[in-house]
Design an enzyme around this catalytic site. Structure first.
Site, short mmCIF file in Angstrom:
data_model
loop_
_atom_site.label_atom_id
_atom_site.label_comp_id
_atom_site.label_asym_id
_atom_site.label_seq_id
_atom_site.Cartn_x
_atom_site.Cartn_y
_atom_site.Cartn_z
N ASN A 11 39.73 49.14 43.56
CA ASN A 11 39.32 48.53 42.30
C ASN A 11 38.01 49.21 41.90
O ASN A 11 36.95 48.90 42.44
CB ASN A 11 39.13 47.03 42.50
CG ASN A 11 38.56 46.35 41.27
OD1 ASN A 11 38.50 46.95 40.19
ND2 ASN A 11 38.15 45.10 41.41
N TRP A 12 38.11 50.16 40.96
CA TRP A 12 36.92 50.93 40.60
C TRP A 12 35.97 50.15 39.69
O TRP A 12 34.88 50.62 39.41
CB TRP A 12 37.35 52.24 39.90
CG TRP A 12 37.92 53.25 40.83
CD1 TRP A 12 37.94 53.21 42.20
CD2 TRP A 12 38.57 54.49 40.47
NE1 TRP A 12 38.56 54.33 42.71
CE2 TRP A 12 38.95 55.13 41.67
CE3 TRP A 12 38.86 55.11 39.25
CZ2 TRP A 12 39.60 56.37 41.67
CZ3 TRP A 12 39.51 56.34 39.26
CH2 TRP A 12 39.87 56.96 40.45
N LYS A 13 36.41 49.01 39.19
CA LYS A 13 35.57 48.19 38.28
C LYS A 13 35.09 49.07 37.12
O LYS A 13 35.82 49.95 36.68
CB LYS A 13 34.43 47.54 39.07
CG LYS A 13 34.97 46.78 40.29
CD LYS A 13 33.96 45.90 40.93
CE LYS A 13 34.62 45.19 42.13
NZ LYS A 13 33.75 44.22 42.76
N HIS A 97 40.44 38.28 38.80
CA HIS A 97 39.33 38.72 39.65
C HIS A 97 38.13 37.80 39.42
O HIS A 97 37.90 37.35 38.30
CB HIS A 97 38.97 40.18 39.32
CG HIS A 97 38.02 40.75 40.31
ND1 HIS A 97 36.67 40.49 40.26
CD2 HIS A 97 38.22 41.53 41.41
CE1 HIS A 97 36.08 41.10 41.28
NE2 HIS A 97 36.99 41.74 41.99
N GLU A 99 35.09 38.36 39.06
CA GLU A 99 34.16 38.80 38.01
C GLU A 99 34.69 38.40 36.63
O GLU A 99 33.92 38.07 35.74
CB GLU A 99 33.91 40.31 38.13
CG GLU A 99 33.01 40.62 39.31
CD GLU A 99 33.26 41.95 40.00
OE1 GLU A 99 33.90 42.84 39.40
OE2 GLU A 99 32.82 42.10 41.16
N GLU A 169 39.99 36.84 47.92
CA GLU A 169 38.69 37.48 47.77
C GLU A 169 37.60 36.41 47.68
O GLU A 169 37.30 35.94 46.57
CB GLU A 169 38.66 38.34 46.51
CG GLU A 169 39.64 39.48 46.51
CD GLU A 169 39.11 40.66 45.68
OE1 GLU A 169 39.09 41.78 46.21
OE2 GLU A 169 38.69 40.46 44.53
N GLY A 175 30.95 42.47 46.96
CA GLY A 175 29.78 43.28 46.62
C GLY A 175 28.51 42.85 47.34
O GLY A 175 27.41 43.28 46.97
N SER A 215 33.72 43.30 50.32
CA SER A 215 32.88 44.13 51.19
C SER A 215 33.64 44.85 52.30
O SER A 215 33.09 45.07 53.38
CB SER A 215 31.74 43.29 51.79
OG SER A 215 30.87 42.87 50.76
N GLY A 236 36.46 47.40 46.56
CA GLY A 236 35.63 47.71 45.40
C GLY A 236 34.69 48.87 45.71
O GLY A 236 35.08 50.04 45.66
N GLY A 237 33.44 48.55 46.07
CA GLY A 237 32.40 49.56 46.31
C GLY A 237 32.85 50.74 47.15
O GLY A 237 32.63 51.90 46.78
P1 PGA Z 1 33.73 44.96 47.06
O1 PGA Z 1 34.66 44.43 45.86
O2 PGA Z 1 34.64 45.72 48.00
O3 PGA Z 1 32.73 45.86 46.39
O4 PGA Z 1 33.13 43.77 47.70
C1 PGA Z 1 35.96 43.95 46.11
C2 PGA Z 1 36.57 43.46 44.82
O5 PGA Z 1 35.82 42.95 43.97
O6 PGA Z 1 37.79 43.57 44.61
#
Ligand code: PGA
Length: 255
Positions: A11-13, A97, A99, A169, A175, A215, A236-237
């Site tokens: 997930n590149w956001k 998600h 966010e 999640e 994050g 994470s 994500g990250g």
């Molecule tokens: P993260 O994000 O790996 O940066 O914690 C995961 C996600 O939001 O899907």
């Protein structure tokens, strides 16, 4: 245990231009000569979907969108329909998600409409659920997750669930560098599978893939991926670095 193909999703956001996305795909294919028995899904931002999709068509990797709107077309300035993301080659769509829920105010009811629209367009939803830290500390983790599942899947038929992916999640792990322990993830994944079994049916629950997200790093992914009810990870990250993302893919236990 049912034979569930492990799935690793990036997930590149809100990261990567077209050029950066293409560079990543070149680097990832270079890193991964043979990925083994695993499905790989990449979710770039909307603006890089088409070009990334073209680059992915030469690879076994699949394309996902990070969001979509539930209406088909019309006066919805700034929104993107299921038909549009299908048009650029998406097979998957991340929905709900945290966010989206927290920053953009998406409710369980809105997410339910998106889930239905995704199914109408033959897109596989990657439905994200999870509790905040305050909810975990108040021992409401399962209540929250169950409520999110119940509402999002309220008008979904058994047949549609066959093609579903759920991502657990925990919001406190996204994050933050604070990954859930393998035991914490396994506990909730097991409860999700039981709930699907009770609400839909046992065989479907056994086939359903449940991902963990929050994470995930190359250093920690192997342990979490070896839990019996963890069928993959949503990253994500750590998915922004092709070398680290390839390492996460290689950490999938080959059964
Ligand atoms: P993260 O994000 O790996 O940066 O914690 C995961 C996600 O939001 O899907």
């Amino acid at each position: 245990m049912a034979d569930r193909l492990p799935l690793i999703a990036a997930n590149w956001k809100m990261n990567f231009t077209i050029e950066e996305s293409l560079k990543f795909i070149t680097a990832l294919t270079h890193e991964l000569k043979a990925a083994g028995n695993v499905e790989i899904v990449i979710a770039p931002p909307f603006t890089a979907l088409y070009s990334t999709g073209v680059a992915l068509s030469e690879t076994p990797f699949k394309l996902a969108a990070q969001n979509m709107f539930w209406e088909e077309s019309g006066a919805f300035t700034g929104e993107i329909s299921g038909a549009f993301i299908k048009d650029v080659g998406c097979e998957y769509v991340i929905l709900g998600h945290s966010e989206r829920r927290q920053i953009f105010g998406e409710s369980n009811e809105m997410i339910a409409k998106k889930v239905q629209a995704a199914i109408r367009h033959n897109l596989v939803p990657i439905l994200c659920i999870g509790e905040t830290l305050a909810e975990r500390e108040a021992r409401k983790t399962w209540n929250i997750c169950e409520n999110q599942l119940k509402t999002a899947l309220s008008s979904i038929q058994l047949k549609a669930i066959e093609n579903f992916i759920i991502a657990y999640e925990p919001v406190w792990a996204i994050g933050t560098g604070r990954q859930a322990t393998p035991e914490q993830a396994q506990e909730i994944h097991h409860m999700i599978r039981n709930w699907i079994s009770k609400t839909f049916d046992g065989a479907t629950a056994q086939r359903l893939r449940i991902l963990y997200g929050g994470s995930v790093k190359a250093k920690t992914s192997r342990e979490i991926l070896s839990q019996p009810d963890v069928d993959g990870v949503l990253v994500g990250g750590a998915s922004l670095d092709p070398v680290e993302f390839a390492e996460i893919i290689r950490s999938v236990p080959q059964k």
